[in-house]
Design a protein around this motif. Structure first.
Motif, PDB file in Angstrom:
ATOM      1  N   MET A   1       0.820  -1.184   0.000  1.00 42.54           N
ATOM      2  CA  MET A   1       0.000   0.000   0.000  1.00 42.54           C
ATOM      3  C   MET A   1       0.869   1.256   0.000  1.00 42.54           C
ATOM      4  O   MET A   1       0.567   2.199  -0.695  1.00 42.54           O
ATOM      5  N   PHE A   2       1.930   1.270   0.774  1.00 44.34           N
ATOM      6  CA  PHE A   2       2.831   2.412   0.833  1.00 44.34           C
ATOM      7  C   PHE A   2       4.244   1.930   0.521  1.00 44.34           C
ATOM      8  O   PHE A   2       4.614   0.834   0.909  1.00 44.34           O
ATOM      9  N   THR A   3       5.029   2.771  -0.123  1.00 43.30           N
ATOM     10  CA  THR A   3       6.415   2.418  -0.384  1.00 43.30           C
ATOM     11  C   THR A   3       7.199   2.361   0.918  1.00 43.30           C
ATOM     12  O   THR A   3       6.780   2.915   1.934  1.00 43.30           O
ATOM     13  N   SER A   4       8.337   1.716   0.905  1.00 44.46           N
ATOM     14  CA  SER A   4       9.118   1.552   2.135  1.00 44.46           C
ATOM     15  C   SER A   4       9.597   2.880   2.704  1.00 44.46           C
ATOM     16  O   SER A   4       9.818   2.998   3.905  1.00 44.46           O
ATOM     17  N   ASP A   5       9.734   3.899   1.859  1.00 49.86           N
ATOM     18  CA  ASP A   5      10.200   5.208   2.339  1.00 49.86           C
ATOM     19  C   ASP A   5       9.049   6.201   2.531  1.00 49.86           C
ATOM     20  O   ASP A   5       9.263   7.395   2.641  1.00 49.86           O
ATOM     21  N   PHE A   6       7.817   5.694   2.606  1.00 49.34           N
ATOM     22  CA  PHE A   6       6.632   6.541   2.757  1.00 49.34           C
ATOM     23  C   PHE A   6       6.704   7.348   4.049  1.00 49.34           C
ATOM     24  O   PHE A   6       7.106   6.842   5.097  1.00 49.34           O
ATOM     25  N   LYS A   7       6.299   8.605   3.975  1.00 52.41           N
ATOM     26  CA  LYS A   7       6.173   9.466   5.148  1.00 52.41           C
ATOM     27  C   LYS A   7       4.893  10.277   4.991  1.00 52.41           C
ATOM     28  O   LYS A   7       4.575  10.744   3.911  1.00 52.41           O
ATOM     29  N   GLN A   8       4.171  10.430   6.074  1.00 53.03           N
ATOM     30  CA  GLN A   8       2.963  11.245   6.084  1.00 53.03           C
ATOM     31  C   GLN A   8       3.270  12.514   6.862  1.00 53.03           C
ATOM     32  O   GLN A   8       3.659  12.453   8.017  1.00 53.03           O
ATOM     33  N   LYS A   9       3.098  13.659   6.204  1.00 54.93           N
ATOM     34  CA  LYS A   9       3.313  14.937   6.881  1.00 54.93           C
ATOM     35  C   LYS A   9       1.961  15.561   7.150  1.00 54.93           C
ATOM     36  O   LYS A   9       1.146  15.712   6.258  1.00 54.93           O
ATOM     37  N   VAL A  10       1.738  15.921   8.413  1.00 51.21           N
ATOM     38  CA  VAL A  10       0.461  16.488   8.841  1.00 51.21           C
ATOM     39  C   VAL A  10       0.714  17.901   9.335  1.00 51.21           C
ATOM     40  O   VAL A  10       1.557  18.122  10.204  1.00 51.21           O
ATOM     41  N   GLN A  11      -0.006  18.851   8.760  1.00 50.62           N
ATOM     42  CA  GLN A  11       0.118  20.247   9.173  1.00 50.62           C
ATOM     43  C   GLN A  11      -1.102  20.591  10.007  1.00 50.62           C
ATOM     44  O   GLN A  11      -2.213  20.648   9.513  1.00 50.62           O
ATOM     45  N   ALA A  12      -0.911  20.760  11.283  1.00 49.90           N
ATOM     46  CA  ALA A  12      -1.985  21.139  12.201  1.00 49.90           C
ATOM     47  C   ALA A  12      -1.424  22.237  13.104  1.00 49.90           C
ATOM     48  O   ALA A  12      -0.548  22.981  12.671  1.00 49.90           O
ATOM     49  N   ALA A  13      -1.894  22.306  14.323  1.00 49.67           N
ATOM     50  CA  ALA A  13      -1.349  23.299  15.253  1.00 49.67           C
ATOM     51  C   ALA A  13       0.158  23.118  15.382  1.00 49.67           C
ATOM     52  O   ALA A  13       0.900  24.077  15.539  1.00 49.67           O
ATOM     53  N   GLU A  14       0.593  21.869  15.313  1.00 46.28           N
ATOM     54  CA  GLU A  14       2.018  21.548  15.344  1.00 46.28           C
ATOM     55  C   GLU A  14       2.300  20.544  14.234  1.00 46.28           C
ATOM     56  O   GLU A  14       1.612  19.536  14.109  1.00 46.28           O
ATOM     57  N   ALA A  15       3.288  20.809  13.381  1.00 42.92           N
ATOM     58  CA  ALA A  15       3.610  19.916  12.267  1.00 42.92           C
ATOM     59  C   ALA A  15       4.114  18.582  12.794  1.00 42.92           C
ATOM     60  O   ALA A  15       4.836  18.521  13.786  1.00 42.92           O
ATOM     61  N   LYS A  16       3.707  17.494  12.139  1.00 44.02           N
ATOM     62  CA  LYS A  16       4.112  16.151  12.558  1.00 44.02           C
ATOM     63  C   LYS A  16       4.367  15.302  11.323  1.00 44.02           C
ATOM     64  O   LYS A  16       3.674  15.432  10.324  1.00 44.02           O
ATOM     65  N   THR A  17       5.359  14.436  11.392  1.00 41.52           N
ATOM     66  CA  THR A  17       5.651  13.482  10.329  1.00 41.52           C
ATOM     67  C   THR A  17       5.499  12.076  10.881  1.00 41.52           C
ATOM     68  O   THR A  17       6.044  11.753  11.932  1.00 41.52           O
ATOM     69  N   ASN A  18       4.729  11.251  10.180  1.00 43.59           N
ATOM     70  CA  ASN A  18       4.517   9.862  10.585  1.00 43.59           C
ATOM     71  C   ASN A  18       5.219   8.927   9.609  1.00 43.59           C
ATOM     72  O   ASN A  18       5.173   9.137   8.398  1.00 43.59           O
ATOM     73  N   SER A  19       5.819   7.880  10.138  1.00 43.89           N
ATOM     74  CA  SER A  19       6.481   6.884   9.301  1.00 43.89           C
ATOM     75  C   SER A  19       5.452   5.936   8.699  1.00 43.89           C
ATOM     76  O   SER A  19       4.276   5.934   9.098  1.00 43.89           O
ATOM     77  N   ARG A  20       5.883   5.122   7.772  1.00 40.16           N
ATOM     78  CA  ARG A  20       5.024   4.130   7.140  1.00 40.16           C
ATOM     79  C   ARG A  20       4.406   3.216   8.197  1.00 40.16           C
ATOM     80  O   ARG A  20       3.198   2.982   8.202  1.00 40.16           O
ATOM     81  N   SER A  21       5.214   2.698   9.119  1.00 46.54           N
ATOM     82  CA  SER A  21       4.707   1.766  10.130  1.00 46.54           C
ATOM     83  C   SER A  21       3.710   2.449  11.070  1.00 46.54           C
ATOM     84  O   SER A  21       2.734   1.825  11.497  1.00 46.54           O
ATOM     85  N   GLU A  22       3.920   3.724  11.386  1.00 47.63           N
ATOM     86  CA  GLU A  22       2.981   4.451  12.248  1.00 47.63           C
ATOM     87  C   GLU A  22       1.624   4.616  11.563  1.00 47.63           C
ATOM     88  O   GLU A  22       0.573   4.447  12.187  1.00 47.63           O
ATOM     89  N   VAL A  23       1.643   4.922  10.263  1.00 46.54           N
ATOM     90  CA  VAL A  23       0.384   5.105   9.523  1.00 46.54           C
ATOM     91  C   VAL A  23      -0.368   3.783   9.414  1.00 46.54           C
ATOM     92  O   VAL A  23      -1.572   3.713   9.658  1.00 46.54           O
ATOM     93  N   ILE A  24       0.347   2.709   9.083  1.00 44.61           N
ATOM     94  CA  ILE A  24      -0.301   1.402   8.954  1.00 44.61           C
ATOM     95  C   ILE A  24      -0.870   0.944  10.295  1.00 44.61           C
ATOM     96  O   ILE A  24      -1.990   0.442  10.370  1.00 44.61           O
ATOM     97  N   SER A  25      -0.144   1.147  11.371  1.00 50.46           N
ATOM     98  CA  SER A  25      -0.624   0.790  12.700  1.00 50.46           C
ATOM     99  C   SER A  25      -1.897   1.562  13.037  1.00 50.46           C
ATOM    100  O   SER A  25      -2.877   1.001  13.547  1.00 50.46           O
TER     101      SER A  25
END
Length: 63
Positions: A1-25
């Motif tokens: 579903m996601f490539t091994s180097d996938f990263k999710q960047k979320v812009q909210a009150a505080e910017a956050k980056t989630n790894s592939r394993s964090e998103v899948i979990s």
């Protein structure tokens, strides 16, 4: 579903980056959940190597 180097960047009150394993979990924990909200997705930018999307959720209100 996601490539091994996938990263999710979320812009909210505080910017956050989630790894592939964090998103899948997170997605596995959400299985079967139903949210009372409207979700819209807009593709902001897309190329062969990546995509930037804006996902907006707003709470449904009943009168």
């Amino acid at each position: 579903m996601f490539t091994s180097d996938f990263k999710q960047k979320v812009q909210a009150a505080e910017a956050k980056t989630n790894s592939r394993s964090e998103v899948i979990s997170f997605l596995k924990k959400q299985k079967g959940e139903q949210l009372n909200c409207k979700t819209s997705t807009t593709i902001v930018e897309q190329s062969r190597d990546y995509m930037v999307a804006k996902v907006t959720q707003s709470i449904n209100t009943y009168k």
